[in-house]
Design a protein around this motif. Structure first.
Motif, PDB file in Angstrom:
ATOM      1  N   ARG A   1       0.848  -1.201   0.000  1.00 42.27           N
ATOM      2  CA  ARG A   1       0.000   0.000   0.000  1.00 42.27           C
ATOM      3  C   ARG A   1       0.876   1.241   0.000  1.00 42.27           C
ATOM      4  O   ARG A   1       1.859   1.319   0.715  1.00 42.27           O
ATOM      5  CB  ARG A   1      -0.903  -0.002   1.226  1.00 42.27           C
ATOM      6  CG  ARG A   1      -1.960  -1.079   1.107  1.00 42.27           C
ATOM      7  CD  ARG A   1      -3.043  -0.911   2.100  1.00 42.27           C
ATOM      8  NE  ARG A   1      -3.752   0.340   1.864  1.00 42.27           N
ATOM      9  CZ  ARG A   1      -4.608   0.843   2.711  1.00 42.27           C
ATOM     10  NH1 ARG A   1      -4.862   0.252   3.842  1.00 42.27           N
ATOM     11  NH2 ARG A   1      -5.226   1.972   2.448  1.00 42.27           N
ATOM     12  N   ARG A   2       0.482   2.194  -0.816  1.00 38.14           N
ATOM     13  CA  ARG A   2       1.192   3.463  -0.854  1.00 38.14           C
ATOM     14  C   ARG A   2       0.719   4.334   0.297  1.00 38.14           C
ATOM     15  O   ARG A   2      -0.461   4.397   0.586  1.00 38.14           O
ATOM     16  CB  ARG A   2       0.927   4.180  -2.161  1.00 38.14           C
ATOM     17  CG  ARG A   2       1.445   3.449  -3.355  1.00 38.14           C
ATOM     18  CD  ARG A   2       1.170   4.269  -4.583  1.00 38.14           C
ATOM     19  NE  ARG A   2       1.325   3.444  -5.765  1.00 38.14           N
ATOM     20  CZ  ARG A   2       1.022   3.840  -6.964  1.00 38.14           C
ATOM     21  NH1 ARG A   2       0.534   5.043  -7.160  1.00 38.14           N
ATOM     22  NH2 ARG A   2       1.186   3.043  -7.986  1.00 38.14           N
ATOM     23  N   ARG A   3       1.643   5.008   0.903  1.00 36.32           N
ATOM     24  CA  ARG A   3       1.274   5.938   1.963  1.00 36.32           C
ATOM     25  C   ARG A   3       0.918   7.279   1.338  1.00 36.32           C
ATOM     26  O   ARG A   3       1.569   7.737   0.412  1.00 36.32           O
ATOM     27  CB  ARG A   3       2.416   6.122   2.939  1.00 36.32           C
ATOM     28  CG  ARG A   3       2.677   4.865   3.725  1.00 36.32           C
ATOM     29  CD  ARG A   3       3.665   5.134   4.794  1.00 36.32           C
ATOM     30  NE  ARG A   3       3.907   3.908   5.530  1.00 36.32           N
ATOM     31  CZ  ARG A   3       4.457   3.852   6.687  1.00 36.32           C
ATOM     32  NH1 ARG A   3       4.866   4.966   7.271  1.00 36.32           N
ATOM     33  NH2 ARG A   3       4.636   2.714   7.310  1.00 36.32           N
ATOM     34  N   LYS A   4      -0.117   7.882   1.857  1.00 33.61           N
ATOM     35  CA  LYS A   4      -0.522   9.203   1.354  1.00 33.61           C
ATOM     36  C   LYS A   4       0.355  10.272   1.980  1.00 33.61           C
ATOM     37  O   LYS A   4       0.617  10.269   3.174  1.00 33.61           O
ATOM     38  CB  LYS A   4      -2.002   9.474   1.717  1.00 33.61           C
ATOM     39  CG  LYS A   4      -2.958   8.578   1.005  1.00 33.61           C
ATOM     40  CD  LYS A   4      -4.371   8.958   1.369  1.00 33.61           C
ATOM     41  CE  LYS A   4      -5.373   8.071   0.689  1.00 33.61           C
ATOM     42  NZ  LYS A   4      -6.744   8.407   1.048  1.00 33.61           N
ATOM     43  N   ARG A   5       0.801  11.171   1.129  1.00 34.47           N
ATOM     44  CA  ARG A   5       1.570  12.302   1.632  1.00 34.47           C
ATOM     45  C   ARG A   5       0.628  13.375   2.084  1.00 34.47           C
ATOM     46  O   ARG A   5      -0.410  13.622   1.471  1.00 34.47           O
ATOM     47  CB  ARG A   5       2.470  12.860   0.532  1.00 34.47           C
ATOM     48  CG  ARG A   5       3.593  11.948   0.203  1.00 34.47           C
ATOM     49  CD  ARG A   5       4.511  12.648  -0.754  1.00 34.47           C
ATOM     50  NE  ARG A   5       5.736  11.898  -0.869  1.00 34.47           N
ATOM     51  CZ  ARG A   5       6.778  12.321  -1.511  1.00 34.47           C
ATOM     52  NH1 ARG A   5       6.749  13.497  -2.114  1.00 34.47           N
ATOM     53  NH2 ARG A   5       7.858  11.606  -1.584  1.00 34.47           N
ATOM     54  N   ARG A   6       1.007  14.023   3.133  1.00 36.99           N
ATOM     55  CA  ARG A   6       0.157  15.105   3.657  1.00 36.99           C
ATOM     56  C   ARG A   6       0.734  16.436   3.339  1.00 36.99           C
ATOM     57  O   ARG A   6       1.831  16.696   3.180  1.00 36.99           O
ATOM     58  CB  ARG A   6      -0.024  14.974   5.161  1.00 36.99           C
ATOM     59  CG  ARG A   6      -0.842  13.764   5.475  1.00 36.99           C
ATOM     60  CD  ARG A   6      -1.060  13.704   6.940  1.00 36.99           C
ATOM     61  NE  ARG A   6      -1.804  12.484   7.233  1.00 36.99           N
ATOM     62  CZ  ARG A   6      -2.500  12.318   8.297  1.00 36.99           C
ATOM     63  NH1 ARG A   6      -2.567  13.253   9.203  1.00 36.99           N
ATOM     64  NH2 ARG A   6      -3.139  11.207   8.518  1.00 36.99           N
TER      65      ARG A   6
END
Length: 105
Positions: free
Chosen positions: A100-105
């Motif tokens: 899973r790709r982590r979402k950048r904030r």
């Protein structure tokens, strides 16, 4: 049918069928992804997550399958269960689970 359900934006059927290795000799598993309406999350953010009632869609689907000419009530059955993304069985990923790709904030 599912798209008319409250809080469901759209449904994505997984077109492949999967056979459970340790299951009965003849079995097929199908999966359906449901994308929820982001506005529903924002509207209920102060409270609990919205409840999505799929009972009408599930009942209609079950009736459609069981009344089809190919369905044999003596030798076939249909089971519908909720599976979270993390709960999808490993046999659905013959090349390993995707990261899973982590979402950048």
């Amino acid at each position: 049918e599912l798209e008319r359900t409250v809080y469901v934006q759209y449904a994505v059927p997984i077109s492949e069928s999967y056979k459970e290795p340790n299951g009965p000799e003849f079995n097929t598993n199908f999966f359906l992804g449901i994308v929820t309406d982001k506005n529903a999350d924002a509207a209920t953010q102060a409270t609990a997550k919205p409840t999505i009632d799929l009972s009408i869609a599930v009942t209609n689907f079950t009736c459609a399958v069981k009344t089809a000419k190919f369905f044999n009530h003596e030798t076939m059955e249909i089971n519908i269960t909720h599976v979270s993304r993390r709960g999808i069985p490993d046999f659905c990923f013959p090349d390993g689970r995707p990261k899973r790709r982590r979402k950048r904030r």
